[in-house]
Design a protein around this motif. Structure first.
Motif, PDB file in Angstrom:
ATOM      1  N   LEU A 177     -38.467  30.853  19.409  1.00 46.37           N
ATOM      2  CA  LEU A 177     -39.744  31.266  19.603  1.00 46.37           C
ATOM      3  C   LEU A 177     -39.962  32.347  20.795  1.00 46.37           C
ATOM      4  O   LEU A 177     -40.964  32.954  20.931  1.00 46.37           O
ATOM      5  CB  LEU A 177     -40.801  30.228  19.229  1.00 46.37           C
ATOM      6  CG  LEU A 177     -40.896  29.683  18.021  1.00 46.37           C
ATOM      7  CD1 LEU A 177     -41.985  28.273  17.968  1.00 46.37           C
ATOM      8  CD2 LEU A 177     -41.283  30.719  16.652  1.00 46.37           C
ATOM      9  N   LEU A 178     -39.189  31.703  21.927  1.00 50.36           N
ATOM     10  CA  LEU A 178     -39.546  32.474  23.096  1.00 50.36           C
ATOM     11  C   LEU A 178     -38.328  33.367  23.475  1.00 50.36           C
ATOM     12  O   LEU A 178     -37.029  32.819  23.510  1.00 50.36           O
ATOM     13  CB  LEU A 178     -39.974  31.526  24.146  1.00 50.36           C
ATOM     14  CG  LEU A 178     -41.128  30.607  24.001  1.00 50.36           C
ATOM     15  CD1 LEU A 178     -41.298  29.683  25.332  1.00 50.36           C
ATOM     16  CD2 LEU A 178     -42.224  31.809  24.128  1.00 50.36           C
ATOM     17  N   ASP A 179     -38.558  34.605  23.978  1.00 50.89           N
ATOM     18  CA  ASP A 179     -37.369  35.528  24.323  1.00 50.89           C
ATOM     19  C   ASP A 179     -37.461  35.502  25.788  1.00 50.89           C
ATOM     20  O   ASP A 179     -38.297  36.243  26.255  1.00 50.89           O
ATOM     21  CB  ASP A 179     -37.701  36.754  23.761  1.00 50.89           C
ATOM     22  CG  ASP A 179     -36.499  37.711  23.977  1.00 50.89           C
ATOM     23  OD1 ASP A 179     -35.566  37.455  24.571  1.00 50.89           O
ATOM     24  OD2 ASP A 179     -36.664  38.707  23.272  1.00 50.89           O
ATOM     25  N   LYS A 180     -36.783  34.741  26.595  1.00 47.52           N
ATOM     26  CA  LYS A 180     -36.730  34.794  28.024  1.00 47.52           C
ATOM     27  C   LYS A 180     -36.325  36.088  28.519  1.00 47.52           C
ATOM     28  O   LYS A 180     -36.843  36.398  29.764  1.00 47.52           O
ATOM     29  CB  LYS A 180     -35.817  33.546  28.307  1.00 47.52           C
ATOM     30  CG  LYS A 180     -36.450  32.200  28.090  1.00 47.52           C
ATOM     31  CD  LYS A 180     -35.670  31.199  28.558  1.00 47.52           C
ATOM     32  CE  LYS A 180     -34.165  30.842  27.867  1.00 47.52           C
ATOM     33  NZ  LYS A 180     -33.255  29.833  28.070  1.00 47.52           N
ATOM     34  N   ALA A 181     -35.563  36.823  27.786  1.00 45.22           N
ATOM     35  CA  ALA A 181     -35.227  38.188  28.369  1.00 45.22           C
ATOM     36  C   ALA A 181     -36.156  39.229  28.202  1.00 45.22           C
ATOM     37  O   ALA A 181     -35.815  40.285  28.993  1.00 45.22           O
ATOM     38  CB  ALA A 181     -33.853  38.533  27.930  1.00 45.22           C
TER      39      ALA A 181
END
Length: 218
Positions: A177-181
């Motif tokens: 759910l989270l796109d750190k990039a």
């Protein structure tokens, strides 16, 4: 899930996949409708924007799933006194091989649609032949995606619930759910939310709150 298709609860953190799958199915249906509405001589702009969103979301999901869901399952080791030990190993092996094959088919399907857009249509306006070609490739991609999502729901998710702890599932859900990039790491959550009911958004928000229980990663 109730009879209307509403997802009413998440029994395990990994069940967030049902919400993601709902959004992916919605994107596929939207793309099909946009192709069907194309007029001869019209513009492809609306379809291109929708397809780009679908393709970006689909490939992010597939990549994250490979790394944070499928790979951890390779270390799944049922208890030696589990009477279904042999069956678990057989199902796991078949499932992992099928996942690899399906991801290759998804990538191939995306490339086929892009080929129609870039080679057959290019910068020209829509004509009947290219509309039919595009419709066929998008339908094929939707079918491949549906097969993949069905496999995840019938084989992968039960195995994840069996093999991964609640915390491990929560870690996987965070990565899905989270796109750190990305400049906006929450773009996946925002994208999924667009396809959900108010109640389903509440389930998603409650799960996101649980991410605070997890260790912070770089």
């Amino acid at each position: 899930m109730d009879s209307s298709g509403e997802i009413t609860r998440l029994d395990s953190p990994i069940d967030v996949m049902y919400l993601i799958h709902k959004a992916l199915r919605n994107e596929a249906n939207r793309a099909i409708k946009l192709v069907d509405k194309l007029d001869n001589g019209g513009t492809l702009q609306a379809f291109k924007l929708a397809f780009n969103e679908w393709a970006t979301s689909l490939m992010f999901h597939a990549d994250q799933e490979d790394q944070y869901v499928t790979r951890p399952l390779t270390a799944c080791a049922p208890s030696m006194d589990d009477p279904t030990l042999g069956l678990v190993d057989k199902v796991k092996g078949a499932m992992l091989a099928h996942e690899d094959e399906m991801h290759e088919e998804l990538l191939g399907g995306l490339e086929e649609v892009l080929a129609v857009l870039n080679e057959d249509i290019g910068n020209t306006s829509v004509i009947t032949r290219t509309k039919q070609h595009l419709f066929g490739q998008v339908m094929t991609l939707r079918i491949v995606q549906e097969d993949h999502l069905d496999t995840e729901e019938t084989l992968v998710l039960p195995m994840v619930r069996r093999c991964l702890t609640d915390e491990q599932q929560l870690l996987a859900a965070r990565e899905l759910l989270l796109d750190k990039a990305a400049d906006d790491p929450r773009w996946v959550i925002n994208w999924v939310s667009e396809s959900l009911s108010e109640q389903e958004r509440g389930l998603l928000a409650a799960l996101e709150e649980r991410f605070q229980e997890l260790p912070v990663t770089a």
